[in-house]
Design a protein around this motif. Sequence first.
Motif, PDB file in Angstrom:
ATOM      1  N   GLU A   1      -8.012  -9.692  -4.853  1.00 11.18           N
ATOM      2  CA  GLU A   1      -8.214 -10.341  -5.838  1.00 11.18           C
ATOM      3  C   GLU A   1      -9.540  -9.846  -6.619  1.00 11.18           C
ATOM      4  O   GLU A   1     -10.485 -10.592  -6.134  1.00 11.18           O
ATOM      5  N   THR A   2      -9.556  -8.831  -7.080  1.00  9.46           N
ATOM      6  CA  THR A   2     -10.895  -8.319  -7.840  1.00  9.46           C
ATOM      7  C   THR A   2     -10.651  -8.009  -9.256  1.00  9.46           C
ATOM      8  O   THR A   2      -9.501  -7.697  -9.885  1.00  9.46           O
ATOM      9  N   GLY A   3     -11.628  -7.915  -9.770  1.00  8.32           N
ATOM     10  CA  GLY A   3     -11.699  -7.268 -11.345  1.00  8.32           C
ATOM     11  C   GLY A   3     -11.021  -6.100 -11.478  1.00  8.32           C
ATOM     12  O   GLY A   3      -9.990  -5.726 -12.285  1.00  8.32           O
ATOM     13  N   PRO A   4     -11.409  -4.769 -10.686  1.00 11.46           N
ATOM     14  CA  PRO A   4     -10.827  -3.584 -10.852  1.00 11.46           C
ATOM     15  C   PRO A   4      -9.245  -3.689 -10.628  1.00 11.46           C
ATOM     16  O   PRO A   4      -8.658  -2.707 -11.201  1.00 11.46           O
ATOM     17  N   TYR A   5      -8.736  -4.698  -9.475  1.00 10.49           N
ATOM     18  CA  TYR A   5      -7.384  -4.627  -9.431  1.00 10.49           C
ATOM     19  C   TYR A   5      -6.548  -4.859 -10.648  1.00 10.49           C
ATOM     20  O   TYR A   5      -5.614  -4.209 -10.994  1.00 10.49           O
ATOM     21  N   MET A   6      -6.969  -5.700 -11.663  1.00 12.32           N
ATOM     22  CA  MET A   6      -6.589  -6.134 -12.587  1.00 12.32           C
ATOM     23  C   MET A   6      -6.642  -5.127 -13.906  1.00 12.32           C
ATOM     24  O   MET A   6      -5.918  -5.038 -14.522  1.00 12.32           O
ATOM     25  N   GLN A   7      -7.867  -4.550 -13.713  1.00 10.67           N
ATOM     26  CA  GLN A   7      -8.103  -3.532 -15.044  1.00 10.67           C
ATOM     27  C   GLN A   7      -7.350  -2.405 -14.401  1.00 10.67           C
ATOM     28  O   GLN A   7      -6.540  -1.770 -15.217  1.00 10.67           O
ATOM     29  N   TYR A   8      -6.798  -2.174 -13.180  1.00  9.01           N
ATOM     30  CA  TYR A   8      -6.031  -0.959 -12.971  1.00  9.01           C
ATOM     31  C   TYR A   8      -4.610  -1.223 -13.312  1.00  9.01           C
ATOM     32  O   TYR A   8      -3.755  -0.415 -13.505  1.00  9.01           O
ATOM     33  N   ALA A   9      -4.331  -2.713 -13.146  1.00  6.02           N
ATOM     34  CA  ALA A   9      -2.789  -2.914 -13.649  1.00  6.02           C
ATOM     35  C   ALA A   9      -2.750  -2.591 -15.163  1.00  6.02           C
ATOM     36  O   ALA A   9      -1.525  -2.218 -15.516  1.00  6.02           O
ATOM     37  N   VAL A  10      -3.729  -2.957 -16.099  1.00 11.34           N
ATOM     38  CA  VAL A  10      -3.437  -2.581 -17.220  1.00 11.34           C
ATOM     39  C   VAL A  10      -3.435  -0.898 -17.433  1.00 11.34           C
ATOM     40  O   VAL A  10      -2.670  -0.278 -18.341  1.00 11.34           O
ATOM     41  N   VAL A  11      -4.319  -0.410 -16.735  1.00 10.55           N
ATOM     42  CA  VAL A  11      -4.501   1.241 -16.800  1.00 10.55           C
ATOM     43  C   VAL A  11      -2.708   1.844 -16.367  1.00 10.55           C
ATOM     44  O   VAL A  11      -2.108   2.742 -17.174  1.00 10.55           O
ATOM     45  N   ARG A  12      -2.130   1.060 -15.480  1.00  4.32           N
ATOM     46  CA  ARG A  12      -0.862   1.506 -15.019  1.00  4.32           C
ATOM     47  C   ARG A  12       0.116   1.264 -16.398  1.00  4.32           C
ATOM     48  O   ARG A  12       0.705   2.243 -16.500  1.00  4.32           O
TER      49      ARG A  12
ATOM     50  N   ILE B   1      12.048 -10.467 -11.833  1.00  2.00           N
ATOM     51  CA  ILE B   1      11.664  -9.984 -13.286  1.00  2.00           C
ATOM     52  C   ILE B   1      11.179 -11.187 -14.158  1.00  2.00           C
ATOM     53  O   ILE B   1      10.271 -11.032 -14.734  1.00  2.00           O
ATOM     54  N   TRP B   2      11.901 -12.314 -14.034  1.00  2.00           N
ATOM     55  CA  TRP B   2      11.869 -13.306 -14.968  1.00  2.00           C
ATOM     56  C   TRP B   2      10.401 -14.085 -14.453  1.00  2.00           C
ATOM     57  O   TRP B   2       9.732 -14.452 -15.189  1.00  2.00           O
ATOM     58  N   GLN B   3      10.040 -13.912 -13.024  1.00  2.00           N
ATOM     59  CA  GLN B   3       8.636 -14.572 -12.722  1.00  2.00           C
ATOM     60  C   GLN B   3       7.749 -13.754 -13.437  1.00  2.00           C
ATOM     61  O   GLN B   3       6.668 -14.458 -13.868  1.00  2.00           O
ATOM     62  N   VAL B   4       7.655 -12.210 -13.794  1.00  2.00           N
ATOM     63  CA  VAL B   4       6.752 -11.716 -14.493  1.00  2.00           C
ATOM     64  C   VAL B   4       6.545 -12.465 -16.024  1.00  2.00           C
ATOM     65  O   VAL B   4       5.645 -12.697 -16.505  1.00  2.00           O
TER      66      VAL B   4
ATOM     67  N   SER C   1       2.835  -5.716 -10.507  1.00  2.00           N
ATOM     68  CA  SER C   1       2.721  -4.545  -9.179  1.00  2.00           C
ATOM     69  C   SER C   1       3.960  -4.633  -8.457  1.00  2.00           C
ATOM     70  O   SER C   1       4.736  -3.604  -8.063  1.00  2.00           O
ATOM     71  N   ASN C   2       4.615  -5.636  -7.964  1.00  2.00           N
ATOM     72  CA  ASN C   2       5.734  -5.915  -7.333  1.00  2.00           C
ATOM     73  C   ASN C   2       6.696  -5.566  -8.076  1.00  2.00           C
ATOM     74  O   ASN C   2       7.862  -4.604  -7.590  1.00  2.00           O
ATOM     75  N   PHE C   3       6.776  -5.789  -9.400  1.00  5.17           N
ATOM     76  CA  PHE C   3       8.046  -5.357 -10.183  1.00  5.17           C
ATOM     77  C   PHE C   3       7.871  -3.792 -10.430  1.00  5.17           C
ATOM     78  O   PHE C   3       8.958  -3.121 -10.431  1.00  5.17           O
ATOM     79  N   TYR C   4       6.910  -3.234 -10.462  1.00  7.44           N
ATOM     80  CA  TYR C   4       6.712  -1.928 -10.748  1.00  7.44           C
ATOM     81  C   TYR C   4       7.145  -1.090  -9.773  1.00  7.44           C
ATOM     82  O   TYR C   4       7.779  -0.124  -9.590  1.00  7.44           O
ATOM     83  N   ARG C   5       6.911  -1.564  -8.323  1.00  7.57           N
ATOM     84  CA  ARG C   5       7.339  -0.944  -6.850  1.00  7.57           C
ATOM     85  C   ARG C   5       9.132  -1.080  -6.903  1.00  7.57           C
ATOM     86  O   ARG C   5       9.511  -0.125  -6.537  1.00  7.57           O
ATOM     87  N   LYS C   6       9.508  -1.950  -7.491  1.00  6.23           N
ATOM     88  CA  LYS C   6      11.043  -2.324  -7.322  1.00  6.23           C
ATOM     89  C   LYS C   6      12.079  -1.376  -8.523  1.00  6.23           C
ATOM     90  O   LYS C   6      13.117  -1.161  -8.319  1.00  6.23           O
TER      91      LYS C   6
END
Length: 672
Positions: free
Chosen positions: A541-552, A588-591, A626-631
């Motif tokens: 739970e960090t700022g970089p983790y969420m920023q990385y999600a956007v970058v992804r 997927i609906w959870q996202v 992230s869970n969605f992206y892996r699946k």
Amino acid sequence: MYLREQKKLTARLRAVLRDKFQIELDTIAIEQPPEIKFGEYALPLAFELARKLKKAPRKIAEEIIADLSPLEGFTRFEVAGAGYINARLDRAAAARDIAAGADVPALEAPVHSLVEHTSINPNKAAHVGHLRNAILGDTFVQLLRAAGQKVDVQNYIDNTGVQVADVVVGLMHLEGLSLKDVEALMARLAADGQRIDYYCWDLYARVSQWYNANGDEAVSQERKALRLLTLHQMEQGALHLADAGQKSRETARIAEIISTAVLRRHLETMLRLGIEYDLLPRESEILSLHFWDLAFEQLKTKGVLYFETEGKNKGCWVMKRPGTAQAAQGDGPDEDAKVIVRSNGTVTYVGKDIAYHLWKFGLLGRDFAYNKFFEYPNHTCWISAEHGEPNHPHFGGAQAIYNVIDSRQSDPQANVIEALRGLGYTDQASHYTHFSYEMVALTPRCAEELGYTIAEEDRSRPYIEVSGRKGFGVKADDLIDKLIVATQSEVDSRHPEQSEAERTQIATEIAVGALRYFMLKYTRNTVIAFDFKDALSFEGETGPYMQYAVVRTRSIFRKAGITAEQALADFASVDASPYLAGEEGDGIWQVWLRAAKTTLLLDQCIATAEPAYLAKHAFQLAQEFSNFYRKHHILTEANPERKKFLLATAAITQRELIRSLAWLGISAPEVM
């Protein structure tokens, strides 16, 4: 979407309860079922009605759902367990609605709010604890503005208080400097590229030790008397009293020079975090423009204050405590009454704060003059003055006030609220919020990384408190610099193709995002133990983790050869029903559902004055994506319609993450 549908459901429930049971409820609780497969909303109201209707909750729930359908946007309602009502959305229709645009409900009557935050004593450099105040306040400002409120941002400057007096004592009595010497010191520091706020940081700690006089009580009392004398001289000088004398005028001038220079440094520090202000009201003008005199008359006329003639508060004007009457003759003095004016005539912090808040609400009958002080890229920050510029914005006269002040100031804040009530301003008192928070400390590991020597017994402690008087703490700029340096090496190694300026910009965005999120993810009543490693981690739970999600997500769209906006436009023609059904569809609906709740979280954060809820929401959205992206292999999906759906899922995640992060004051770099 989620908040709008929730309000629609609430309105329908009210109509059913009114028509079927002749019942009106002030509030209707709506929760989320424990698992997404049970629906999007869970209503426990049947349990609340059981005693009133003298029926079993399940029976009441069955009667209610019989009249709920049909309701646009919902597919069905079900009774669960002993009487819960679960409501199911039409997922495909909701997904189209979510993809169409982000909704923020317009306020029926926009409120003019005033948020006061930061308010650092202008006597030394800002430290890590001040950053929590400023980041909390700035984030709350963004939330209020996102909801359509008019918000003024004020940073109160206590430039005639005890802390500034301590630095003046250090300059005049410890260093032996005159006014001319102080002016020369300022010029020398500027020429050498040294910072006045850092100089005062060390001096303030030295003065605190000097007051102690190595345990000699007599000398200590004599030196501390200089603090009170200096404070009195500063106030006399600020009031321009004819009998103030040359010494008082010189003392006040030294205080003005130092506090103004340190204040400018504070604004520069906060700007590094994207934090800006509209007005800097100073205590010196509250004194010189006689705000207190006007407030004093109101307080005496309404009987909020009385003059104490005996006991420890003899000669003081004190405020009656809530629920107590002024002591009758023979009863003895109220020793616990709050002193507002000391026996020597000086006004306490609470007294000046009462006057200031009467001005905030437009109840004082007097205004500051204003001068331009600091230029931001898109607006001017003004400062209070005795004689100012003719054309200036209107400040004050707010309908709601939020004061971001640490929890240790709860009593003074409560005193101001009680004074407002005592004066008859009950509506204003009810719209006065003390936005309190707990302190920021350091983990032992962090303290050692900063070069402090930690005693062996302190190594096992969860945190170590900082102390400006002891000189133990983290200067805000040093902390920001260290975070940027720690990030820079990682960015340099990952993106050598970028220019040095671009890499530095990315490192700065990551560092600022890490710092702001670390300060926001904890609820306000939690003590924070700051740690570099924890804040900068790309996992958890960090700022970089969420920023990385956007970058992804940006990487996905670059490789797909389309933009996020195009992906959402393409989705308009897709029937999402097959992809939102079953166990896989639930995931997927959870996202999508999480993305749809951004506006709901905005509403909750404002109602509770708790930005941590939005921080948690953003993290959960990044985590679920992230869970969605892996699946799901988006780019290699063979079915064109399903691929459009998966790309739209990434697009709504990106949009809502960027929006949530922006309200938290965190930018999303292009690469990391």
